[in-house]
Write an enzyme that holds these catalytic residues in place. Structure first.
Site, mmCIF file in Angstrom:
data_model
loop_
_atom_site.group_PDB
_atom_site.id
_atom_site.type_symbol
_atom_site.label_atom_id
_atom_site.label_comp_id
_atom_site.label_asym_id
_atom_site.label_seq_id
_atom_site.Cartn_x
_atom_site.Cartn_y
_atom_site.Cartn_z
ATOM 1 N N HIS A 1 17.063 5.220 31.495
ATOM 2 C CA HIS A 1 17.090 5.479 32.936
ATOM 3 C C HIS A 1 15.759 6.035 33.440
ATOM 4 O O HIS A 1 15.060 6.762 32.744
ATOM 5 C CB HIS A 1 18.239 6.427 33.302
ATOM 6 C CG HIS A 1 18.272 7.706 32.521
ATOM 7 N ND1 HIS A 1 19.428 8.370 32.248
ATOM 8 C CD2 HIS A 1 17.284 8.446 31.957
ATOM 9 C CE1 HIS A 1 19.170 9.462 31.565
ATOM 10 N NE2 HIS A 1 17.869 9.526 31.378
ATOM 11 N N ASN A 2 15.429 5.638 34.642
ATOM 12 C CA ASN A 2 14.222 6.095 35.363
ATOM 13 C C ASN A 2 12.915 5.587 34.765
ATOM 14 O O ASN A 2 11.838 5.996 35.213
ATOM 15 C CB ASN A 2 14.144 7.626 35.441
ATOM 16 C CG ASN A 2 15.356 8.248 36.087
ATOM 17 O OD1 ASN A 2 16.032 7.610 36.890
ATOM 18 N ND2 ASN A 2 15.656 9.483 35.722
#
Length: 354
Positions: free
Chosen positions: A258-259
């Site tokens: 994620h991210n």
């Protein structure tokens, strides 16, 4: 190899026309009218095939080569038999890739699974989804509520397009892939079994020693001309977005947390794992089975060797390798020193045995 009906030969391209399309120089203009139908490796190429050579070390393969043309550069053109025309190219590998795309266009994307076109009766498309003209949805595929799909895009059997997902034009979403919480650009290829937009791995310590799930409310943004390999997973962001930049190519079995933000025109090879919130610049190449720590940056144009462990930032343009990853010159020096020490220990051991 017997006749390959999965990728049949092209009806034929004149060798002279092929040279023009590749920006190559044909060594024997009298051969310009030869018809080229397929690509093949040097050792088993037959009339109608085109192949390529990058190194003199493959010269023995020329003994059985009957190709109608060989793509190479001027440095090795002299080893090609005079009976085989040469397509002289400054970048033979690139020229061969272009030739393959011309001769085997149907191999450039995952193929159709059925002969039906349009929206198959066995597909489920939510009434609130918006599909432009020319979208194809194969049987058992699902397009969720409020999803939007651009013209020329094909969604293969068993694929799932989640609610609200936006997919651009001329994309291929292969069999069994799932796309959730994502915005996908134009001319994107997603191979079978890829998982995009599921929640990432994030937990906080619980009050009684367990773990409490951290909510993941970001998205995945995939820009134009990206290709994502089979069974690769790309997690959506926690609160920001996970981003895959334009033209980036991702191999099979890659995990992107994620991210993570990956720049434009990167190449990421199989079994790479990239932990959350890492920033990767443009033109970065990461070799197979490398691991990249979270919350670090890899600068533009950097190269990471296969099976490396990247624990800290990598400056732009640098080549790193090893565990922990370090500048390539340091890594190679360390390897040489370890080999030398091992050799010395072996010599000492042998001396004692005598």
């Amino acid at each position: 190899m017997e006749q390959n009906w999965f990728f049949p030969p092209h009806e034929g391209i004149r060798l002279g026309d092929l040279a023009d399309r590749l920006g190559a120089e044909l060594s024997d203009v009298s051969a310009a009218d030869r018809a080229i139908h397929a690509v093949a490796p040097v050792y088993r190429a037959k009339p109608g095939d085109v192949c390529y050579m990058l190194s003199r070390k493959n010269r023995d393969e020329l003994e059985t080569c009957q190709a109608s043309a060989i793509i190479c550069d001027k440095a090795i053109a002299s080893i090609v038999p005079h009976t085989i025309p040469v397509l002289l190219a400054a970048k033979p590998h690139t020229a061969f890739a272009l030739a393959g795309a011309l001769l085997h266009e149907n191999a450039m994307r995952p193929s159709y699974n059925t002969s039906e076109r349009g929206i198959a009766p066995g597909a489920f498309v939510d009434p609130t989804a918006r599909l432009e003209a020319g979208v194809e949805v194969e049987p058992t595929a699902v397009v969720g509520a409020g999803a939007e799909v651009g013209s020329g895009t094909r969604i293969a059997a068993g694929a799932v397009i989640g609610p609200g997902v936006r997919i651009g034009r001329d994309c291929t979403i292969s069999a069994g892939a799932s796309i959730l919480c994502a915005l996908v650009g134009n001319n994107v290829i997603i191979h079978p079994g890829a998982r995009i937009g599921q929640d990432g791995f994030g937990y906080a310590p619980g009050p009684r020693g367990g773990m409490i799930k951290i909510v993941q409310v970001g998205r995945v943004i995939i820009q134009d001309h990206v290709e994502i390999g089979a069974n690769t997973t790309i997690d959506r962001g926690t609160m920001d977005d996970t981003v895959i930049g334009e033209g980036t190519k991702i191999d099979n079995l890659v995990q992107i947390g994620h991210n993570v933000r990956i720049g434009r025109y990167c190449g990421i090879v199989s079994q790479v794992g990239i932990a959350g919130s890492t920033r990767i610049g443009d033109g970065v190449m990461i070799g197979g089975n490398a691991g990249v720590n979270g919350h670090i940056s890899i600068g533009d144009g950097a190269q990471i060797a296969a099976m490396s462990g990247v624990a800290s930032d990598v400056p732009a343009g640098e080549r790193y390798g090893g565990i922990p990853a370090r500048p390539m010159k340091d890594f190679l020096r360390d390897i040489a020193e370890m080999a030398m020490r091992a050799s010395e220990r072996q010599k000492k051991k042998g001396g004692k045995d005598e």
